[in-house]
Scaffold this active site. Sequence first.
Site, mmCIF file in Angstrom:
data_model
loop_
_atom_site.group_PDB
_atom_site.id
_atom_site.type_symbol
_atom_site.label_atom_id
_atom_site.label_comp_id
_atom_site.label_asym_id
_atom_site.label_seq_id
_atom_site.Cartn_x
_atom_site.Cartn_y
_atom_site.Cartn_z
ATOM 1 C CD GLU A 112 -2.447 -1.295 2.631
ATOM 2 O OE1 GLU A 112 -2.146 -0.352 3.584
ATOM 3 O OE2 GLU A 112 -3.120 -2.118 2.718
ATOM 4 C CE LYS A 114 5.502 5.590 6.964
ATOM 5 N NZ LYS A 114 4.464 6.170 7.555
ATOM 6 C CG ASP A 116 4.009 12.473 4.887
ATOM 7 O OD1 ASP A 116 3.940 12.085 6.245
ATOM 8 O OD2 ASP A 116 5.102 13.260 4.510
ATOM 9 C CE1 TYR A 225 -3.640 2.974 8.635
ATOM 10 C CE2 TYR A 225 -3.557 4.839 6.910
ATOM 11 C CZ TYR A 225 -3.427 4.429 8.281
ATOM 12 O OH TYR A 225 -2.928 5.209 9.145
ATOM 13 C CE LYS A 312 9.014 6.896 7.543
ATOM 14 N NZ LYS A 312 8.934 7.928 8.457
ATOM 15 C CB CYS A 406 25.376 38.887 18.527
ATOM 16 S SG CYS A 406 23.557 38.561 18.817
ATOM 17 C CB CYS A 409 22.572 42.437 21.065
ATOM 18 S SG CYS A 409 23.617 41.133 21.596
ATOM 19 C CB CYS A 424 25.089 36.080 21.614
ATOM 20 S SG CYS A 424 24.651 37.823 22.236
ATOM 21 C CB CYS A 430 20.929 38.940 23.287
ATOM 22 S SG CYS A 430 21.063 38.554 21.561
#
Length: 668
Positions: A112, A114, A116, A225, A312, A406, A409, A424, A430
């Site tokens: 079958e 699968k 998603d 199913y 998969k 950063c 900031c 940071c 920040c």
Amino acid sequence: MDLSTKAHIDQLTIELTQHNFNYYVLCEPTISDYEFDQRLKELEKLEQQYPQYADPNSPTQKVGGEITKTFVTVKHNFPMLSLGNTYNEQDLLDFDDRVKKAIGDDFEYVCELKYDGLSIGIRYENGVLVQAVTRGDGVQGDDVTANVKTIKTIPHVVRGLENIPSNFEIRGEIVMPLKGFLRLNQQRIDNDEPPFANPRNCASGTMKLQDSKEVASRSLDCFLYYFLMENHSFKTHYESIEFAASLGFNVGKNYKKASSILGVFDFIKHWENERFNLPFDIDGIVIKVNNYQQQQELGFTAKVPRWAISYKYKAQSVSTILEKITYQVGRTGNITPVANLRPVLLAGTTVKRATLHNANEIERLDIREGDTVFVEKGGEIIPKITAVDFTKRNVNSQPTQFVNHCPECGTLLTRREGEANHFCPNELLCPPQVIGRIIHFVSRKAMDIDGIGAETIEQFYRTGLIKNYADLYDLRFEDIVTQDRMAEKSAQNIIVGIANSKEQSFERVLFGLGIRLAGETIAKKLGQHFKSMDALMHATKEEINAVPEIGEKIADSVFAFFADPENKITIQRLQKQGLQFKSLYKEVVLDSDVLVGKSVLISGVFEGYERDDLKKMVESHGGKNASSVSAKLDFLLAGENMGPSKLEKAEKLKVKIISLQEFLAMLG
Ligand code: IVH
């Protein structure tokens, strides 16, 4: 004690628990299914080798999923199990071998798609739809009947008048067809709302909506199913699916019998490319032993049927140009480099961004702005850059220099010894760190404050209403209701949510504080050990480190947190505001210690005892319940109708097999 293994198991446990939460509750997974499965397998293996380090609530013990709370929770009549995953032919051949060993050569498979989406169980009484429940944690899920009734292909009353079973459940997958998905996302972009990452998130987000009218407008579909009914007379799964179709259910048309694993391979090959022509997403195929009698013989493990497995599909790969590397600042100050890509279509979605993880990864790939890169995505959400196409590199290109300051900031970034990430250090000012900490504080596993989400917190912060989490408890209705786009009812909900959160346990408060490296499990351990904020705040580094399972790094971080004068002030305020600063945890008193350090597997049925009761007995005498036969197992408690393969394996591994009588005698 093998500290590094234990730390590794803890780390994986914490990480996977978070990913489960991201996936099932937030519907915003941050790693691929494949990566998740790989890490879960790694944890499973480690737990088998070192059962003494396994957390009883480990993600390996769960089917996955969490229960959301805005719907009524309903227990499933039959647990909703998951499927084992495979990614290659060899895994499938191994599965085929296992099946053959158990039932011989004379059987067939049904292949079958699968789908998603999200799984759903729908119950019918006398042909009328009475209840639809999501998978939840596999044992209980959300009652989403009203939402499910809006899906056009799900009959409210089954077709035909004759042969309608009085009671049955049918299970399937709710999916968002691609056309509707693209249309909805366009609308969301036009309305300045964040688009869904993929059709599955969209389907699952839609099912969680409280307003069924909105659900109805989103054109979901559902493929069924699995037909479940006591005392049915079907000989095969295939027959039951054909019967479901005759009742008016949408069972799709792409399922097929295969007389051997070779037929399964053909089916896989066919859909490998053909799947992109389907009007909905699939992430693999499912293989089931067709005959019910044989399914029964094969049985189930704790989590998955032995008569079915999924395959998969592997990642799809494309190449595109890396236009720019930008840097994101996380809640704990971690800096994540992000690859901004020339948009490219990959496995049905447009990819524009991918994470580059950290400076090491940039170095490993030797990736530079302007490079042509390969991007992969295999049923997962976040695409991954796998390599640079060096043949296309511009001769003038220069190695990437990681940012020094950063981006939010401007503070100079630092890198802790032995850690891959830059961060940071400007924790207190920040903005993404401040906002992130408050978002974490209100989140479901911490203070679980209703009615206030990430956007609201950001708005409150930007308008100067709050600067840290203690400010939440000083908020008044007038402060909130005067905010932009804030209705009276929402403001009221926020006030009530904040007030109610004062009842949350001390362990949750500790977790909510957002101490670096102190995740949910660690916060629990600290809370249960020190029993009060006062005791924890006055503990030395050594005392913290002496708590079982708290390593030096965590102890350092916890100690530093409480030593910080700003944090001390915030904590004092939280105490005045009435949060729980004492643990209510009581240590479990064991009935005896005869099973301490022992692992027990219970298999089969037992007269006069439910299996769950026996499991509780194992725990109350200090033992651990195992989920499979392994060499580490101390006892196999064998009942009636136990699977022959389990028994055989236990004998082979010389595991001690005991009867119920022996078990009871042992416990005295
Ligand atoms: S059968 C006991 N068949 O995949 C067996 N599941 O990864 C129950 N799924 O939880 C599952 N398509 O949500 C089955 N044709 C199919 C499926 C399917 C999608 C989902 C289902 C399941 C998950 C397991």
